[in-house]
Design a protein around this motif. Structure first.
Motif: not given
Length: 352
Positions: A14-18, A110-112, A118-120, A139-142
């Motif tokens: 979750i922290h990596a997502g943040d 969507a990612c493993g 990389r997301i940025a 907006g969006g979703e990861t």
């Protein structure tokens, strides 16, 4: 020392997502339109629709798509800030063919495993393409899917919404005998046919992405990763300047199949292949894979990414406008009465 959460032990960070959200905020901000309400991070994106009051009969247009297996090239090259152009091109250029202005985009990654940088980088490309198209990234979703995707695998998709005046909707209902067919050059493969391209060049012929190809003037990987050309804003400028009857976005299925979607049942579009020369990548795929002309034309865009159908007296100005905006375009054919045994689109001649 803090104990690792159960979710983290299951493979979701979750922290990596943040952290990824924080890194992408600056990129998303570049796409802002005055209609956006609020910022990134809410449960839903908000877009002030007051501007629609200026339309007599506003019609919303929507499109959703992804990039397909081209993401495998981006992953193998470890270059992630261009794939966003492929996504946005697939989205907004499906809207502009009906004459709609794209207003906003939402994306889904969507990612493993969430790797924030990389997301940025992916979002950086999406945002840059949105700016080019004049659309807001609303907006969006990861989503992190350990066990479903390998740690370094990802896929991207999105949706877009636009608006067009009802009486200004483009399509087959406007096309007339004698109209001209204007071809707009693609930047290369765009984001279609990569399952075939990868099968032929990488799996079948064993070619390497880092191999320099003289005909390309760069490596094979760089050629395959060439971003999709985003036409929306440029086509809207043409639509606002001259009479346009219909447009076709040339994606999966090739030129003939996509152009046929905007040709009335009683007419045919006659397109002359000799009016352009496809980029070398198309010949390489056909030659190495021993693929027939019919098969390659049903899969790849063959150098034409968009088509406009206009009355004859609009052609010169339309081509000039597109050329001034960096898009090579040319008169490639004519609309005529369909023969009883004729197809909606007939390709003639040979590429020069």
């Amino acid at each position: 020392m803090s104990q690792e959460s159960a979710y983290a032990r299951a493979g979701v960070d979750i922290h990596a997502g943040d952290r990824a959200v924080e890194l992408m905020k600056a990129h998303v901000a570049t796409t802002a339109r005055p209609e956006i309400i609020g910022g990134l991070g809410g449960f839903a994106g908000l877009f002030d629709a007051t501007a629609l009051k200026g339309y007599d009969r506003p019609v919303l247009a929507t499109s959703t798509d992804g990039v397909g297996t081209k993401v495998a090239i981006a992953a193998a090259m470890d270059v992630h800030d261009t794939i966003g152009f492929d996504l946005i091109g697939m989205l907004v250029d499906d809207l502009v063919v009906v004459g709609a202005e794209p207003l906003f985009v939402t994306d889904y990654i969507a990612c493993g495993r969430v790797v924030p940088d990389r997301i940025a980088a992916i979002v950086k490309g999406i945002a840059a393409a949105c700016v080019h198209a004049g659309a807001a990234l609303l907006g969006g979703e990861t989503a992190e899917h350990p066990g479903l995707l390998a740690p370094d695998e990802y896929d991207i998709a999105g949706a877009t919404t636009g608006v067009v005046e009802h009486d200004a909707i483009l399509g087959a209902h406007r096309v007339r005998e004698g109209d001209r067919v204007i071809a707009l050059a693609s930047s290369g493969l765009h984001a279609n046919g990569y399952s075939l391209v990868r099968h032929v060049l990488l799996d079948g012929a064993g070619m390497k992405l880092d191999a320099h190809v003289d005909d390309f003037g760069r490596t094979l990987g760089e050629e395959l990763l060439e971003p999709t050309r985003v036409y929306a804003r440029d086509c809207l400028q043409v639509i606002r300047s001259v009479e346009v009857h219909a447009m076709s976005h040339i994606t999966g299925g090739g030129l003939a199949n996509n152009l046929a979607r905007v040709i009335p049942d009683h007419l045919s579009a006659l397109v002359d292949r000799s009016t352009w020369r496809p980029q070398p990548i198309f010949d390489m795929v056909a030659r190495v894979g021993k693929i027939s002309q019919a098969d390659i034309e049903e899969t790849l865009n063959m150098g034409v990414g968009m088509v406009m159908i206009c009355p004859p007296d609009a052609v010169e100005q339309a081509v000039d406008i597109l050329g001034s905006r960096g898009i090579p375009a040319w008169d490639a054919g004519v609309v005529t009465t369909r023969r009883p045994d004729g197809a909606a689109v007939e390709l003639s001649g040979r590429h020069h």
